[in-house]
Scaffold this active site. Structure first.
Site, short mmCIF file in Angstrom:
data_model
loop_
_atom_site.label_atom_id
_atom_site.label_comp_id
_atom_site.label_asym_id
_atom_site.label_seq_id
_atom_site.Cartn_x
_atom_site.Cartn_y
_atom_site.Cartn_z
N ILE A 88 0.81 -1.22 0.00
CA ILE A 88 0.00 0.00 0.00
C ILE A 88 0.85 1.28 0.00
O ILE A 88 0.31 2.38 -0.02
CB ILE A 88 -0.97 0.03 1.21
N GLY A 89 2.17 1.12 0.02
CA GLY A 89 3.02 2.30 0.00
C GLY A 89 4.45 1.94 -0.32
O GLY A 89 4.90 0.83 -0.04
N VAL A 105 5.50 -0.41 2.49
CA VAL A 105 4.45 -0.62 3.48
C VAL A 105 3.45 -1.62 2.92
O VAL A 105 3.01 -1.51 1.77
CB VAL A 105 3.73 0.69 3.84
N LYS A 138 5.61 -1.75 7.94
CA LYS A 138 6.61 -1.04 7.15
C LYS A 138 7.93 -1.80 7.22
O LYS A 138 8.38 -2.18 8.30
CB LYS A 138 6.80 0.38 7.71
N ASP A 154 8.98 16.25 8.93
CA ASP A 154 8.60 15.70 7.62
C ASP A 154 7.08 15.73 7.46
O ASP A 154 6.48 14.77 6.97
CB ASP A 154 9.14 14.29 7.44
N ASN A 185 2.44 11.98 4.52
CA ASN A 185 2.55 11.49 5.90
C ASN A 185 1.37 11.89 6.77
O ASN A 185 1.42 11.75 7.99
CB ASN A 185 3.84 12.01 6.53
#
Length: 328
Positions: free
Chosen positions: A82-83, A90, A105, A196, A201
């Site tokens: 998914i990432g 992730v 992750k 960040d 995020n």
């Protein structure tokens, strides 16, 4: 009958042996270091398992290779990726033992040296030190496996970068700002800067906005190294290695994120737009109140001391309507 008993004993012996290997693979701890994000952390790094680690170092190094049972694949059923980013991937997973969905992750780069592991653990340690907050993506567990770090996190519905094509109304943008300002206040009060903050995020779960990915988190007192986040969201001072106002870096980044949400634009890493925003020259935003536009402008002021603190931002009268409606 004897043959069945013999085969059964062999299976039990094999199971016990595999379990023993898995136990060594999972339980042998990584270097135990102090958590620098905790205010009461000891000044001395300690490794209470050092003696045991040295005694079994040969066995430990031999069972962490390809034959070692994978904790990730043993504990979780992988559903989909998914990432993905520069440093990690992730995955959406189902934990076999509790039947719940999580995000895991994986840090892509192999962490072969203790120094590399300690650096990678900064994200985990900052999350652990902060503890639970409704506007922080929940942290559950972490472990090293085959020289990679895995972090088990709360699974959210989506992040805001995936919704950028749908422009937020001013009210929704204020709701987002208020919830993120609250979590920045929570962090800054504990001496931690995120560094960040960006749409990638900021996650959403059941309508609640949550800040995630603490890989750049550091201490406001400059006692830890500073790793700047995404250049598109960073103010001039940190790009020029001025780290005197790290909390205000988060405020600038949050303002830049809100600007991106309400305009649908994609921030650049250089060029006219990049320079203009850092000089405080925000374009007029049709359909948005001057009060809202002035808020973004002050959040992205070139002078970090002119930007509001997270506490001042949370208390701003512009959020009175949000508070009355019980949205945050």
């Amino acid at each position: 009958m004897e043959k069945k008993v013999s085969n059964g004993m062999q299976q039990i012996h094999s199971y016990v042996l595999q379990s023993s290997i898995a136990l060594h693979c999972r339980v042998m701890p990584p270097p135990c270091i102090r958590n620098p994000y905790l205010s009461d952390a000891s000044e001395t790094d300690v490794d209470p398992f050092g003696n045991e680690r040295s005694k079994s170092a040969g066995l430990f190094s031999s069972v962490t290779g390809g034959d070692c049972p994978s904790q990730y694949h043993t504990d979780f059923h992988e559903i989909e990726q998914i990432g993905a980013g520069t440093f990690g991937r992730v995955w959406k997973v189902l934990k076999r033992i509790d039947g719940c969905l999580y995000a895991v992750k994986q840090i892509i780069r192999p962490l072969c040296e203790d120094r590399e592991r300690i650096t990678a653990l900064m994200e985990v340690q900052s999350l652990a030190a902060l503890g639970s907050h409704e506007n922080i993506v929940g942290y559950y567990s972490s472990w090293f496996e085959n020289e990679h770090l895995y972090i088990q996190m709360e699974l959210c519905d989506y992040n805001l970068s995936s919704q950028k094509s749908s422009l937020l109304t001013e009210y929704d943008a204020l709701t987002t700002l208020h919830q993120l300002a609250k979590v920045l206040l929570f962090m800054h009060d504990r001496g931690i800067a995120h560094l960040d903050v960006k749409l990638d995020n900021i996650y959403v779960k059941n309508g609640v906005y949550k800040l995630g990915d603490f890989g750049c988190a550091t201490l406001l007192n400059n006692s830890l190294p500073v790793q700047e986040g995404d250049t598109r969201y960073m103010p001039h001072e940190i790009l020029n290695e001025n780290f005197d106002h790290l909390d205000k870096v988060d405020i600038f980044a949050l303002g830049a994120s809100a600007f991106e949400l309400v305009t649908g634009s994609t921030l650049t890493k250089s060029g006219p737009q990049f320079l203009s925003l850092r000089e405080g020259n925000l374009p007029f935003l049709p359909g948005h109140s001057l009060h809202f536009q002035n808020l973004l402008k002050v959040m992205m002021d070139p002078d970090p001391t002119a930007r509001p603190s997270a506490k001042e931002l949370v208390a701003s009268p512009i959020f009175d309507r949000i508070r009355r409606n019980g949205k945050t």
